[in-house]
Design a protein around this motif. Sequence first.
Motif, mmCIF file in Angstrom:
data_model
loop_
_atom_site.group_PDB
_atom_site.id
_atom_site.type_symbol
_atom_site.label_atom_id
_atom_site.label_comp_id
_atom_site.label_asym_id
_atom_site.label_seq_id
_atom_site.Cartn_x
_atom_site.Cartn_y
_atom_site.Cartn_z
ATOM 1 N N THR A 1 57.320 75.434 31.493
ATOM 2 C CA THR A 1 57.938 74.365 32.288
ATOM 3 C C THR A 1 58.477 73.241 31.403
ATOM 4 O OG1 THR A 1 55.714 73.436 32.662
ATOM 5 C CG2 THR A 1 56.647 74.826 34.400
ATOM 6 N N ALA A 2 57.884 73.038 30.231
ATOM 7 C CA ALA A 2 58.414 72.029 29.304
ATOM 8 C C ALA A 2 59.798 72.436 28.820
ATOM 9 C CB ALA A 2 57.465 71.853 28.121
ATOM 10 N N GLU A 3 59.985 73.736 28.592
ATOM 11 C CA GLU A 3 61.295 74.219 28.162
ATOM 12 C C GLU A 3 62.318 74.056 29.287
ATOM 13 O OE1 GLU A 3 64.672 76.711 27.618
ATOM 14 O OE2 GLU A 3 63.138 77.156 29.129
ATOM 15 N N LYS A 4 61.890 74.305 30.528
ATOM 16 C CA LYS A 4 62.784 74.109 31.671
ATOM 17 C C LYS A 4 63.134 72.628 31.845
ATOM 18 C CE LYS A 4 61.283 78.182 34.284
ATOM 19 N NZ LYS A 4 60.674 78.680 35.542
ATOM 20 N N PHE A 5 62.157 71.760 31.616
ATOM 21 C CA PHE A 5 62.412 70.317 31.720
ATOM 22 C C PHE A 5 63.464 69.894 30.687
ATOM 23 C CE2 PHE A 5 61.674 65.824 30.899
ATOM 24 C CZ PHE A 5 61.516 65.306 32.175
ATOM 25 N N SER A 6 63.397 70.468 29.499
ATOM 26 C CA SER A 6 64.348 70.103 28.439
ATOM 27 C C SER A 6 65.771 70.540 28.770
ATOM 28 C CB SER A 6 63.912 70.726 27.105
ATOM 29 O OG SER A 6 64.095 72.129 27.116
ATOM 30 N N ARG A 7 65.915 71.447 29.760
ATOM 31 C CA ARG A 7 67.248 71.903 30.169
ATOM 32 C C ARG A 7 67.832 71.047 31.287
ATOM 33 N NH1 ARG A 7 65.249 77.705 31.197
ATOM 34 N NH2 ARG A 7 66.889 77.641 32.797
ATOM 35 N N ILE A 8 67.104 70.029 31.721
ATOM 36 C CA ILE A 8 67.650 69.055 32.664
ATOM 37 C C ILE A 8 68.353 67.970 31.848
ATOM 38 C CG2 ILE A 8 67.139 67.414 34.503
ATOM 39 C CD1 ILE A 8 64.595 68.973 35.085
ATOM 40 N N LYS A 9 69.587 67.667 32.181
ATOM 41 C CA LYS A 9 70.339 66.694 31.388
ATOM 42 C C LYS A 9 69.801 65.275 31.567
ATOM 43 C CE LYS A 9 74.758 69.178 31.186
ATOM 44 N NZ LYS A 9 76.203 69.124 31.551
ATOM 45 N N GLN A 10 69.565 64.887 32.835
ATOM 46 C CA GLN A 10 69.163 63.503 33.108
ATOM 47 C C GLN A 10 68.125 63.476 34.225
ATOM 48 O OE1 GLN A 10 73.150 60.946 32.507
ATOM 49 N NE2 GLN A 10 73.417 62.582 33.956
ATOM 50 N N VAL A 11 67.076 62.684 34.033
ATOM 51 C CA VAL A 11 66.014 62.561 35.022
ATOM 52 C C VAL A 11 65.719 61.092 35.268
ATOM 53 C CG1 VAL A 11 63.590 63.009 35.547
ATOM 54 C CG2 VAL A 11 64.932 64.756 34.394
ATOM 55 N N ILE A 12 65.663 60.711 36.546
ATOM 56 C CA ILE A 12 65.175 59.374 36.889
ATOM 57 C C ILE A 12 63.738 59.526 37.374
ATOM 58 C CG2 ILE A 12 67.429 58.337 37.351
ATOM 59 C CD1 ILE A 12 66.962 58.823 40.335
ATOM 60 N N ILE A 13 62.874 58.612 36.929
ATOM 61 C CA ILE A 13 61.445 58.704 37.218
ATOM 62 C C ILE A 13 61.012 57.430 37.918
ATOM 63 C CG2 ILE A 13 59.157 59.085 36.237
ATOM 64 C CD1 ILE A 13 60.578 60.246 33.751
ATOM 65 N N GLY A 14 60.422 57.558 39.095
ATOM 66 C CA GLY A 14 60.015 56.375 39.845
ATOM 67 C C GLY A 14 58.904 56.697 40.816
ATOM 68 N N GLY A 15 58.620 55.727 41.678
ATOM 69 C CA GLY A 15 57.591 55.910 42.690
ATOM 70 C C GLY A 15 56.222 55.460 42.268
ATOM 71 N N ALA A 16 55.949 55.418 40.966
ATOM 72 C CA ALA A 16 54.653 54.990 40.439
ATOM 73 C C ALA A 16 54.858 54.567 38.989
ATOM 74 C CB ALA A 16 53.627 56.109 40.536
ATOM 75 N N ALA A 17 53.859 53.898 38.440
ATOM 76 C CA ALA A 17 53.961 53.409 37.066
ATOM 77 C C ALA A 17 53.990 54.573 36.075
ATOM 78 C CB ALA A 17 52.794 52.485 36.752
ATOM 79 N N LEU A 18 54.770 54.397 35.027
ATOM 80 C CA LEU A 18 54.867 55.378 33.957
ATOM 81 C C LEU A 18 53.874 54.986 32.864
ATOM 82 C CD1 LEU A 18 56.806 57.818 33.237
ATOM 83 C CD2 LEU A 18 58.030 56.192 31.803
ATOM 84 N N SER A 19 52.926 55.853 32.563
ATOM 85 C CA SER A 19 51.902 55.507 31.578
ATOM 86 C C SER A 19 52.484 55.489 30.173
ATOM 87 C CB SER A 19 50.754 56.510 31.629
ATOM 88 O OG SER A 19 51.139 57.747 31.054
ATOM 89 N N PRO A 20 51.934 54.645 29.280
ATOM 90 C CA PRO A 20 52.400 54.636 27.885
ATOM 91 C C PRO A 20 52.250 55.996 27.209
ATOM 92 C CG PRO A 20 51.077 52.683 28.336
ATOM 93 C CD PRO A 20 50.950 53.584 29.531
ATOM 94 N N VAL A 21 51.216 56.755 27.596
ATOM 95 C CA VAL A 21 51.005 58.076 27.009
ATOM 96 C C VAL A 21 52.149 59.019 27.396
ATOM 97 C CG1 VAL A 21 49.490 60.095 26.942
ATOM 98 C CG2 VAL A 21 48.505 57.791 27.008
#
Length: 341
Positions: A139-159
């Motif tokens: 799934t990490a390889e599939k994620f890398s094939r997404i050009k652009q991702v917006i992330i929201g709805g909850a806080a993004l951890s520093p990790v």
Amino acid sequence: MTIKINGIRYTTPEALQAIDNPDVVTFLQEWYDDKDHVTGHTSGSTGTPKTIRLSKQDMLASAKITNTYFDIHSESRLLLCLSPSYIAGKMMIVRSILAGADLIVVPPSSSPLKHLEQDIDFAAMVPMQVETCLTTPETAEKFSRIKQVIIGGAALSPVLEERLQQVPTRCYSTYGMTETVSHVALRDINGVKKSPDYFALGDVHFETDERQCLIIHAPHLHQQTFTTNDIVNLVDTTRFEWLGRHDNVINSGGVKLFPEKIEAKIALLVKQRFFIMPEEDTQLGQRTVLVIEDVPWDKAGKKRLQEQLKQLLHPYEVPKKIYFREHFTETYSGKVIRKLM
């Protein structure tokens, strides 16, 4: 009407029944009815979730701004992996309709890319989904094939943010709410433009009130002006650094402390989910306490963590007590509700 889903174009209301996703069908039926609005629900992160009316014209205006910024067009492929019951899912559908793009629909889950085969141009996810996608090589390889991702709805951890520095996908943190019909600002999480500051989209601009809380001016929406409870450092009229929620600020001996900033500092010390919150104190008025999602630790483990916290934090920031709760309560989007009980 016309919408392209999973490579198939639907042009009549009757044809929608062939779509194998009841939530998507329900939204499309509402979108194509003769009303000027659809029904939405707030997240409930700061209170009881509310049902509100969302103007279809406002949703189209918001979608246009996003489509322009991310260059979403008729040849684009968008991923819908969030529920259309909430604004993030609704807006992915509207963006695809407006652009004539192909909407790839998968059931909402913590691992939305597990059975996905197509490359994706644009996706929206919550942090939990991103984190799960990065846990396995497939799934990490599939994620890398997404050009652009917006992330929201909850806080993004520093990790998680640190892990995203290693992926080629352009990742953005979103700022917005149901009332503003999705995001009005973005922050570059990785890449050469990585920044702690959010930048406005379209003609959106900002100011602050006497509490140092953000005021949003959104000319593309009917309401146009929104006063928030988010304390920010205003860089200029189109950029700000988010500091924390006014509701969460801890006043300890006259010193204002931002739990979200303290949490970012100690994120590498605690593997479990946790949050900082205030507790009444007879001398300071309020004191900071740390709440960890876990069974109670033994005395040695707690003492070791307390010593690490003292070395890392300012004396006012150091939690005076550590509590444990086996399960946190959270909103639909994954936001932890900051309560001891």
